[in-house]
Motif scaffolding. Structure first.
Motif, PDB file in Angstrom:
ATOM      1  N   MET A  67       0.716  -1.178  -0.208  1.00  0.00           N
ATOM      2  CA  MET A  67      -0.090   0.206  -0.016  1.00  0.00           C
ATOM      3  C   MET A  67       0.919   1.220  -0.017  1.00  0.00           C
ATOM      4  O   MET A  67       1.904   1.332   0.887  1.00  0.00           O
ATOM      5  CB  MET A  67      -0.725  -0.045   1.002  1.00  0.00           C
ATOM      6  CG  MET A  67      -1.719   1.075   1.321  1.00  0.00           C
ATOM      7  SD  MET A  67      -2.874   1.170   2.730  1.00  0.00           S
ATOM      8  CE  MET A  67      -3.533  -0.504   2.730  1.00  0.00           C
ATOM      9  N   PRO A  68       0.527   2.229  -0.992  1.00  0.00           N
ATOM     10  CA  PRO A  68       1.370   3.189  -1.121  1.00  0.00           C
ATOM     11  C   PRO A  68       1.372   4.257   0.293  1.00  0.00           C
ATOM     12  O   PRO A  68       0.310   4.366   0.922  1.00  0.00           O
ATOM     13  CB  PRO A  68       0.903   4.003  -2.211  1.00  0.00           C
ATOM     14  CG  PRO A  68       0.006   3.486  -2.663  1.00  0.00           C
ATOM     15  CD  PRO A  68      -0.320   2.242  -1.979  1.00  0.00           C
ATOM     16  N   LYS A  69       2.682   4.873   0.539  1.00  0.00           N
ATOM     17  CA  LYS A  69       2.682   5.582   1.876  1.00  0.00           C
ATOM     18  C   LYS A  69       2.529   7.132   1.436  1.00  0.00           C
ATOM     19  O   LYS A  69       2.242   7.789   2.328  1.00  0.00           O
ATOM     20  CB  LYS A  69       4.004   5.431   2.556  1.00  0.00           C
ATOM     21  CG  LYS A  69       4.075   3.776   3.126  1.00  0.00           C
ATOM     22  CD  LYS A  69       3.915   3.630   4.211  1.00  0.00           C
ATOM     23  CE  LYS A  69       4.272   2.212   4.803  1.00  0.00           C
ATOM     24  NZ  LYS A  69       3.232   1.517   5.057  1.00  0.00           N
TER      25      LYS A  69
ATOM     26  N   ASN B 183      -8.344  -3.296   2.275  1.00  0.00           N
ATOM     27  CA  ASN B 183      -8.699  -4.684   2.667  1.00  0.00           C
ATOM     28  C   ASN B 183      -8.218  -5.825   2.063  1.00  0.00           C
ATOM     29  O   ASN B 183      -7.247  -5.792   1.728  1.00  0.00           O
ATOM     30  CB  ASN B 183     -10.321  -4.589   3.177  1.00  0.00           C
ATOM     31  CG  ASN B 183     -10.789  -3.491   4.146  1.00  0.00           C
ATOM     32  OD1 ASN B 183      -9.985  -3.138   5.042  1.00  0.00           O
ATOM     33  ND2 ASN B 183     -11.834  -2.609   3.826  1.00  0.00           N
ATOM     34  N   ASP B 184      -8.899  -6.549   1.421  1.00  0.00           N
ATOM     35  CA  ASP B 184      -8.679  -7.647   0.578  1.00  0.00           C
ATOM     36  C   ASP B 184      -9.017  -7.428  -0.844  1.00  0.00           C
ATOM     37  O   ASP B 184      -9.061  -8.275  -1.577  1.00  0.00           O
ATOM     38  CB  ASP B 184      -9.641  -8.927   1.146  1.00  0.00           C
ATOM     39  CG  ASP B 184      -9.086  -9.295   2.526  1.00  0.00           C
ATOM     40  OD1 ASP B 184      -7.776  -9.046   2.949  1.00  0.00           O
ATOM     41  OD2 ASP B 184      -9.809 -10.128   3.290  1.00  0.00           O
ATOM     42  N   TYR B 185      -9.246  -6.283  -1.121  1.00  0.00           N
ATOM     43  CA  TYR B 185      -9.530  -5.787  -2.634  1.00  0.00           C
ATOM     44  C   TYR B 185      -8.618  -4.930  -3.328  1.00  0.00           C
ATOM     45  O   TYR B 185      -7.727  -4.126  -2.888  1.00  0.00           O
ATOM     46  CB  TYR B 185     -11.018  -5.026  -2.587  1.00  0.00           C
ATOM     47  CG  TYR B 185     -12.009  -5.859  -2.492  1.00  0.00           C
ATOM     48  CD1 TYR B 185     -12.868  -6.445  -3.417  1.00  0.00           C
ATOM     49  CD2 TYR B 185     -12.514  -6.127  -1.011  1.00  0.00           C
ATOM     50  CE1 TYR B 185     -14.074  -7.017  -3.295  1.00  0.00           C
ATOM     51  CE2 TYR B 185     -13.481  -6.782  -0.836  1.00  0.00           C
ATOM     52  CZ  TYR B 185     -14.223  -7.167  -1.821  1.00  0.00           C
ATOM     53  OH  TYR B 185     -15.396  -8.165  -1.658  1.00  0.00           O
ATOM     54  N   ASP B 186      -8.069  -5.460  -4.544  1.00  0.00           N
ATOM     55  CA  ASP B 186      -7.270  -4.932  -5.418  1.00  0.00           C
ATOM     56  C   ASP B 186      -7.973  -3.794  -6.063  1.00  0.00           C
ATOM     57  O   ASP B 186      -9.011  -3.849  -6.781  1.00  0.00           O
ATOM     58  CB  ASP B 186      -6.539  -5.697  -6.386  1.00  0.00           C
ATOM     59  CG  ASP B 186      -5.765  -6.743  -5.916  1.00  0.00           C
ATOM     60  OD1 ASP B 186      -5.175  -6.524  -4.638  1.00  0.00           O
ATOM     61  OD2 ASP B 186      -5.178  -7.665  -6.605  1.00  0.00           O
TER      62      ASP B 186
ATOM     63  N   VAL C  98      -9.044   3.862 -20.533  1.00  0.00           N
ATOM     64  CA  VAL C  98      -8.516   3.488 -19.330  1.00  0.00           C
ATOM     65  C   VAL C  98      -9.793   3.360 -18.246  1.00  0.00           C
ATOM     66  O   VAL C  98     -10.547   4.139 -18.042  1.00  0.00           O
ATOM     67  CB  VAL C  98      -7.675   4.848 -18.677  1.00  0.00           C
ATOM     68  CG1 VAL C  98      -7.175   4.691 -17.255  1.00  0.00           C
ATOM     69  CG2 VAL C  98      -6.689   4.847 -19.783  1.00  0.00           C
ATOM     70  N   VAL C  99      -9.557   2.192 -17.368  1.00  0.00           N
ATOM     71  CA  VAL C  99     -10.575   1.714 -16.552  1.00  0.00           C
ATOM     72  C   VAL C  99      -9.864   1.402 -15.100  1.00  0.00           C
ATOM     73  O   VAL C  99      -8.831   0.677 -15.198  1.00  0.00           O
ATOM     74  CB  VAL C  99     -11.155   0.213 -17.187  1.00  0.00           C
ATOM     75  CG1 VAL C  99     -12.321  -0.130 -16.440  1.00  0.00           C
ATOM     76  CG2 VAL C  99     -11.698   0.664 -18.416  1.00  0.00           C
ATOM     77  N   LEU C 100     -10.679   1.771 -14.128  1.00  0.00           N
ATOM     78  CA  LEU C 100     -10.360   1.403 -12.682  1.00  0.00           C
ATOM     79  C   LEU C 100     -11.215   0.132 -12.644  1.00  0.00           C
ATOM     80  O   LEU C 100     -12.400   0.243 -12.716  1.00  0.00           O
ATOM     81  CB  LEU C 100     -10.438   2.449 -11.874  1.00  0.00           C
ATOM     82  CG  LEU C 100     -10.197   2.421 -10.401  1.00  0.00           C
ATOM     83  CD1 LEU C 100      -8.721   3.033 -10.391  1.00  0.00           C
ATOM     84  CD2 LEU C 100     -11.264   2.653  -9.357  1.00  0.00           C
ATOM     85  N   LEU C 101     -10.601  -0.802 -11.911  1.00  0.00           N
ATOM     86  CA  LEU C 101     -11.220  -2.318 -11.754  1.00  0.00           C
ATOM     87  C   LEU C 101     -11.192  -2.400 -10.232  1.00  0.00           C
ATOM     88  O   LEU C 101      -9.956  -2.062  -9.495  1.00  0.00           O
ATOM     89  CB  LEU C 101     -10.728  -3.168 -12.400  1.00  0.00           C
ATOM     90  CG  LEU C 101     -10.791  -3.127 -13.698  1.00  0.00           C
ATOM     91  CD1 LEU C 101      -9.773  -4.170 -14.658  1.00  0.00           C
ATOM     92  CD2 LEU C 101     -11.963  -3.246 -14.454  1.00  0.00           C
ATOM     93  N   VAL C 102     -12.076  -3.023  -9.404  1.00  0.00           N
ATOM     94  CA  VAL C 102     -12.260  -3.428  -8.130  1.00  0.00           C
ATOM     95  C   VAL C 102     -12.407  -4.789  -7.948  1.00  0.00           C
ATOM     96  O   VAL C 102     -13.551  -5.390  -8.291  1.00  0.00           O
ATOM     97  CB  VAL C 102     -12.875  -2.453  -7.200  1.00  0.00           C
ATOM     98  CG1 VAL C 102     -12.951  -3.058  -5.603  1.00  0.00           C
ATOM     99  CG2 VAL C 102     -12.479  -1.067  -7.362  1.00  0.00           C
TER     100      VAL C 102
ATOM    101  N   THR D  72      -7.968 -12.222  -7.883  1.00  0.00           N
ATOM    102  CA  THR D  72      -8.782 -12.650  -9.072  1.00  0.00           C
ATOM    103  C   THR D  72      -8.033 -12.565 -10.319  1.00  0.00           C
ATOM    104  O   THR D  72      -7.483 -11.749 -10.643  1.00  0.00           O
ATOM    105  CB  THR D  72      -9.850 -11.582  -8.936  1.00  0.00           C
ATOM    106  OG1 THR D  72     -10.529 -11.805  -7.644  1.00  0.00           O
ATOM    107  CG2 THR D  72     -10.998 -12.091 -10.104  1.00  0.00           C
ATOM    108  N   LEU D  73      -8.187 -13.652 -11.177  1.00  0.00           N
ATOM    109  CA  LEU D  73      -7.467 -13.950 -12.324  1.00  0.00           C
ATOM    110  C   LEU D  73      -8.438 -13.053 -13.328  1.00  0.00           C
ATOM    111  O   LEU D  73      -9.498 -12.875 -13.490  1.00  0.00           O
ATOM    112  CB  LEU D  73      -7.617 -15.277 -12.642  1.00  0.00           C
ATOM    113  CG  LEU D  73      -6.929 -15.775 -13.646  1.00  0.00           C
ATOM    114  CD1 LEU D  73      -5.425 -15.720 -13.366  1.00  0.00           C
ATOM    115  CD2 LEU D  73      -7.107 -17.147 -14.056  1.00  0.00           C
ATOM    116  N   SER D  74      -7.685 -12.478 -14.344  1.00  0.00           N
ATOM    117  CA  SER D  74      -8.230 -11.376 -15.272  1.00  0.00           C
ATOM    118  C   SER D  74      -9.308 -12.128 -16.179  1.00  0.00           C
ATOM    119  O   SER D  74      -9.891 -11.232 -16.618  1.00  0.00           O
ATOM    120  CB  SER D  74      -7.194 -10.576 -16.037  1.00  0.00           C
ATOM    121  OG  SER D  74      -6.393 -11.604 -16.634  1.00  0.00           O
ATOM    122  N   VAL D  75      -9.112 -13.475 -16.492  1.00  0.00           N
ATOM    123  CA  VAL D  75     -10.074 -14.031 -17.254  1.00  0.00           C
ATOM    124  C   VAL D  75     -11.039 -14.928 -16.409  1.00  0.00           C
ATOM    125  O   VAL D  75     -11.769 -15.873 -16.922  1.00  0.00           O
ATOM    126  CB  VAL D  75      -9.427 -14.889 -18.342  1.00  0.00           C
ATOM    127  CG1 VAL D  75      -8.403 -14.130 -19.213  1.00  0.00           C
ATOM    128  CG2 VAL D  75      -8.209 -15.876 -17.520  1.00  0.00           C
TER     129      VAL D  75
END
Length: 129
Positions: A1-3, A28-31, A98-102, A107-110
Motif C-alpha cells: 500500500m502506498p505511503k 482490505n482484501d480488494y485490489d 482507461v478503466v479502474l477495476l475493483v 482474482t484472475l483477469s479471465v
C-alpha cells in the motif's frame, strides 16, 4: 500500500500494455487495478465475486450474458458498472480506454470460466505498480 499519494497519470505513463492490469493499491482484501482496454477481451465469469468497472478515459462496452439473453452496456468517461458474480461478460473498447477495476486480491483477469484466451490478453492476477 502506498505511503504517499499516488498519481494515476504517472502509473499510466509507466505501461502501455492493454488487458494487463496494474495493482495501484489494496483496500482490505480488494485490489484497485488500473488497466488499458483496446480491442476485445474474452467472454468470462467470476463465480465468487462481482466486478467493478469505472471508466476514467474513453469508452468501453460490456457484453453480458444474462438469463433472459445477451445485452450490451456502454460506459463513457466517469460512468461505472458492476457485473454481478456468475455473469458471463466480455469487455471491449473500440479505441484505447482507461478503466479502474475493483476485485478481490488474487482474482484472475479471465475469471473462473472463460473462452480461449488470445495472445492480446494477459492472464494475470494483476501486476504490482
Amino acid at each position: 500500500m502506498p505511503k504517499l499519494p499516488l498519481d494515476l497519470q504517472t502509473v499510466l505513463a509507466g505501461f502501455d500494455a492493454v488487458w494487463s492490469p496494474r495493482i495501484v493499491t489494496t483496500v482490505n482484501d480488494y485490489d484497485i487495478r488500473l488497466a488499458r482496454f483496446a480491442g476485445e477481451h474474452v467472454w468470462h465469469k467470476h463465480d465468487e465475486t462481482d466486478e467493478f468497472f469505472l471508466v476514467l478515459d474513453g469508452e468501453i462496452t460490456l457484453g453480458l450474458r444474462e438469463p433472459d439473453g445477451e445485452r450490451t452496456v456502454r460506459l463513457s468517461r466517469g460512468q461505472l458498472f458492476v457485473v454481478p458474480r456468475g455473469t458471463f461478460h466480455k469487455p471491449s473498447a473500440e479505441h484505447e480506454s482507461v478503466v479502474l477495476l475493483v476485485e478481490p486480491s488474487g482474482t484472475l483477469s479471465v475469471g473462473d470460466d472463460h473462452e480461449e484466451v488470445p495472445d492480446t490478453v494477459d492472464v494475470t492476477v494483476g501486476h504490482p505498480v
